[in-house]
Structures are given as C-alpha cells and as structure tokens.
Design an enzyme around this catalytic site. Structure first.
Site, PDB file in Angstrom:
ATOM      1  N   GLU A 128      -5.421  -8.207  -1.950  1.00 23.07           N
ATOM      2  CA  GLU A 128      -5.715  -8.379  -0.244  1.00 23.07           C
ATOM      3  C   GLU A 128      -7.121  -7.947  -0.113  1.00 23.07           C
ATOM      4  OE1 GLU A 128      -3.275  -6.843   2.321  1.00 23.07           O
ATOM      5  OE2 GLU A 128      -4.318  -5.611   3.483  1.00 23.07           O
ATOM      6  N   GLU A 139       0.954  -1.477  -0.129  1.00 19.83           N
ATOM      7  CA  GLU A 139      -0.207  -0.467  -0.048  1.00 19.83           C
ATOM      8  C   GLU A 139       1.003   0.657   0.227  1.00 19.83           C
ATOM      9  OE1 GLU A 139      -2.749  -0.878   3.082  1.00 19.83           O
ATOM     10  OE2 GLU A 139      -4.049  -2.810   1.807  1.00 19.83           O
TER      11      GLU A 139
END
Length: 549
Positions: A352, A234
């Site tokens: 994810e 991220e």
C-alpha cells in the site's frame, strides 16, 4: 481650405503605437509557431513565460545482468473500506468508494480496470481489522445477520468507527465484477479478531480465525479465485492504532497458512499466497517475524507514506527534491537484505502506497505533480527487486488513480497504464551524467525487443538532451530505425492540473467511458532524446539488445 495643424509629438506617438502593435502581432505569431512546433515534435514546456535553457547529458545502462525482476502485473492498486463520513482536515474525500458501496456497474470503472488487466487489487486498509464476515452458521449475532452493514462513526472505538460487515451477497457481487474485469485479488483479513487491546495499543492473545475461516471456505466453495490472503493492516512495529508483537504475529501467520492448506487441499481452486505483515517497515520487528514465519510466507508486504501528512504545505517541494525521493531506497534495501539472510523464499511487495497519509491532499496527490513521485517510486522499487507495487487507491480519498465521484482518470492512471504496457520484467542498472535533476530507470521492453527508458525531469526551466550509452549490448544505428517516445506533461503547464498531455494532446475518455489509446511519437534512434522541463518520458528503443534481456 485651411490645413489642420497637428502636434508633431502626437504624430510620433501614434507612429510608435502602431509599431508596437505590429511588434506584438509578430511576437504572438512567433510564440504560436513555437508552440505548434513543440506540440508536433512531442516536446512540451512548463510555462511559456519561463526562459528555458538546455543541457546535455548521458544515460548509462549496464546491460550485462538484471538487477531485479518484477511481476507481469507489477502495477497494483487498492480498494479500501472507508465510508463517506471518513474525513481529514475538515474534508470528506471518500464518497462512495468503499468496498461496501462502490458502484460496480460504472462503465468508466470497468474500462479503467480492463485496460490495466491483469491488475492486482489489494482489498484492505485500516478498517479491515474491524470487518465481520456474514456467516449464518456462526453463533455471534453480528456474524449471522450483518445488521450493521456499514461502519458507524464512534469516537470511543478503535479508529473512531464501529465494526462493519461484509455480507456474502456483496462478496458475490465483488467477485463477479473482478472476474469480468480481469482483476487479481488480494484480500486483507481481520487480524484483531479475538485479541484484547490494552491502553498502550498492544493487542494480545491468539488470533481467533473462526470468522475468517468461514469466509475462506465460502470463497472456495463458490470457486472464486483469490491470489492471496493477507492478515491485518499496519499492526507491525509500533502499529497504527494497534500493534502485535513479532512473535505473536508469526504464530498467527503460521495458523493462517495451515488454514489455507487445509481448505484448499483437494480443491480445484488454485491455492493462494499468504502475505504479511502489511505494515510500516521496522527492521527489528520484520527480522524477528520473518525468522519465525519463514516457511509460512510467500510475500512480505510493507506500506509507503514517506511524504508525511496530507496537510503538509510542502508536499510539492518534497516530491520534486531528489534527495528526498532517494530516502525510500534505505527501506527497500534493508528489507531485501533481511530476506536475503533469512533463508525464506518470500519476495517483497509494496502492499500500500499513498505517499501522504490521511487521504492525501487534493490537487497534489491526485494531480499531475504526483506522477513524479509515483513513477519514481515504481522505478526505485523495481530496481530493488520488489515484485509488485500497490497504489493507494484505485478510487477513493485524494490519491485515487480515478476521480472519486466521476471515475474519470487522474494523471497517475495514465502513468500507471504506460508503465504496465511498456516496462518489462527485467530491471537494468542506470546512471545519469549531467547537471540536471534527471531521474532515470530502464527495463527490458515488455512486448518487443530492446529496452524501455523512463526519464523524469525535475527541473522547472531546463530541458535535457539525452544520449544513451549501453554496456554488454549490440545495436543497429541505422538512421532508418525509429524509437517510440511518450512525453507526459501537465495541462496548461500547471503542476496542480488534473489534466495530462501525451505528446501535446489532452488525454480524455469518450462518452462511453473508453480509455484513450496512448499513441507515441516516433524519432530516429540516432537523435538525442529531448526531455522538457517538468516532464516524464517513456522511450522504447528497439535497436539496443543487451545480455540481460
């Protein structure tokens, strides 16, 4: 003998009371009979107190060509680094689910993985960018000794935790466990090594690959097969905690690809994939990155937490709202459009997906209601040619497929297992004609001829009688041909339940941790499919042969 006088009103009341008891007895018998019939025929209800209506509808399937193709091991899960003292909204939900302390000897955990084998497992998460890999040949004391094995709470550091260390003895244990259970491993490397993070969260400077390279070399020398190496968690777009520009990240990925080529060249171990960026989709950032790293990439990964924070009191309303569910299609479509026009051969994965961030919400993201979101996500992602979908998590937080403390399967585990067993590679286009909130997906069947339908009924008190119509197909309508049906419903009709019924029977593991067999009910293919309120149904139809299959 003098007779006993009675109040005539009292006599009438007694008689009335007797009739009421008889009526109640009859009603109870009727209700029990109805429940028995429902269970026998695999048709559930949400609440016996709700009045259920029935509507008709038709699922149209275009069988002329596939609109997407998924991997055999499309269902994927994650394992994270969060320690027991990771807490959200006053609740600590991770227990011993970290890669550093997970009990790899637990028989239920082993059975759950083996039932889904081959199962992709992505090892990573927020703290992966704070992991040091033990290596005695490196000069830094942290890399040599693994003194601080686990992450320590520290509010002054990035993500409020200190660095943690992966010892090579633990890495050995993990790999032996993965080999035993047939897992296919994707490992998320630390992308912030060597970078300086400014006050605005921008991480600058080239990636220092020294420590990661030592881990990769150790892994190859041990003969451990890794399916893919992913860099960072991220850090795309605005990032979470830290961000890297698309240009710098592309340079780092090109460097990783060169390392992988160099180390695996001449090795007997199969060269793994390189995956990136493992972050939230930002179309401008993703396009810049893919254009500059197109030759180094095999897989483009993005994350999905479209339900918002786990503290949101309206999570169930979002999960059961068709227009909200449809929202994720914009991201899936945009990413495919970028890949199509970039010239890269890379494919898309969801790397994810926990739905609700900050560990999810207890009795929502680990309860039956979440299967509506999860299965809809699997169906939608597949229809946009997404090859793999990784669920956050296998175990840990409030969104695990398995209970964090006992490893007993939550309802979504069985949803994942049915998908894994029934839904084949080729994805078919579907549409539904009817008034009910019915979501429909179709694939070629995985291990048999014909097609498999996934039907998701978001209606609380409306059952749907579904007919199937196909194009570019041939079928045998003999009344002797039967289809398989798998009806999933919440225990006691409670959407917050962590118990799931399959065709009216509670799914439970036995004392040795063996996953129950998932047995269908059989119906004539000429009969309509009954989809009960708040239920999910897989239907394997063997007599329909379409060109796409």
């Amino acid at each position: 003998m003098k007779g006993i006088s009675r109040d005539p009103h009292q006599k009438r009341d007694s008689s009335s009371s007797s009739n009421r008891y008889k009526c109640k007895g009859c009603c109870v018998c009727v209700i029990l009979l109805i429940i028995l019939v429902i269970i026998l025929f695999g048709v559930g209800i949400y609440s016996y107190c709700d009045e259920i209506s029935t509507e008709n509808g038709t699922v149209y399937i275009n069988g002329s060509s596939a609109i997407g193709r998924i991997d055999d091991d499309f269902v994927c899960v994650t394992l994270d680094w969060w320690p027991p003292h990771k807490c959200d909204y006053g609740t600590c939900s991770w227990g011993n689910a970290s890669l550093l302390n997970l009990d790899l000897t637990n028989p239920i955990l082993q059975s759950a993985l083996q039932a889904l084998s081959p199962l992709k497992i992505r090892l990573g998460g927020t703290l992966q960018d704070k992991v040091i890999y033990q290596n005695e040949s490196e000069k830094t004391k942290a890399a040599q000794s693994c003194t601080h094995f686990d992450f320590v709470k520290n509010g002054s550091e990035l993500f409020s935790f200190s660095h943690g260390c992966l010892s090579m003895s633990r890495w050995d244990q993990l790999n032996l466990f993965f080999q035993k259970t047939g897992a296919v491993i994707i490992f998320g490397l630390n992308a912030l090594s060597g970078k300086i993070i400014d006050s605005h969260g921008l991480a600058t400077g080239a990636w220092d690959s020294t420590n990661a390279e030592s881990l990769i070399r150790y892994t190859v020398n041990k003969g451990y097969q890794i399916h893919g190496w992913e860099l960072g968690n991220e850090v795309s777009g605005n990032g979470i905690g830290a961000r890297i520009t698309a240009e710098q990240y592309a340079s780092d990925i090109n460097h990783l690809q060169n390392i992988v080529k160099k180390i695996y060249n001449g090795s007997k171990v199969i060269k793994p994939l390189v995956l990136a960026p493992g972050g939230f989709f930002d179309p401008i950032w993703f396009k810049k990155f893919i254009d500059k790293a197109s030759k180094s990439l095999q897989v483009v990964t993005h994350h999905v937490y479209n339900l918002g924070p786990g503290s949101d009191e309206h999570l169930i309303d979002k999960i059961l709202h068709p227009s909200f569910l449809n929202g994720e299609s914009n991201t899936l479509s945009s990413l495919q459009n970028i890949l199509k026009h970039s010239g890269t051969s890379a494919v898309a994965w969801v790397g994810e997906a926990g739905g609700a961030y900050n560990s999810g919400r207890n009795l929502v993201t680990n309860a039956f209601v979440f299967s509506f979101w999860y299965l809809d996500q699997l169906g939608m992602a597949a229809s946009y040619d997404t090859k793999t979908y990784c669920r956050q998590t296998l175990v840990g937080g409030n969104y695990g497929l398995l209970n964090t403390n006992t490893f007993v399967p939550n309802p979504d585990y069985y949803s994942a297992l049915l998908w894994h067993r029934l839904m084949g590679n080729n994805v078919l286009s579907t549409s539904f004609s009817g008034q009910a909130k019915l979501r429909t997906y179709a694939h070629c069947s995985k291990k048999s001829k014909g097609i498999t339908l996934l039907l998701i009924n978001l209606e609380k008190s409306t059952a749907v009688q579904v007919l199937v119509s196909t194009t570019a197909s041939t079928s045998n309508t003999s009344s002797h041909i039967e289809r398989e049906e798998y009806h999933l419903m919440a225990g006691n009709g409670d959407l917050h339940s962590q118990t799931v019924l399959l065709n009216g029977k509670v799914l439970t593991i036995d004392s040795s941790g063996v996953i129950p067999s998932l047995e269908p009910v059989f119906k004539r293919v000429s009969d309509p499919i009954t989809v009960s309120p708040y239920s999910l149904v897989f239907v394997v139809i063997p007599n329909i042969n379409v060109l796409a299959c």
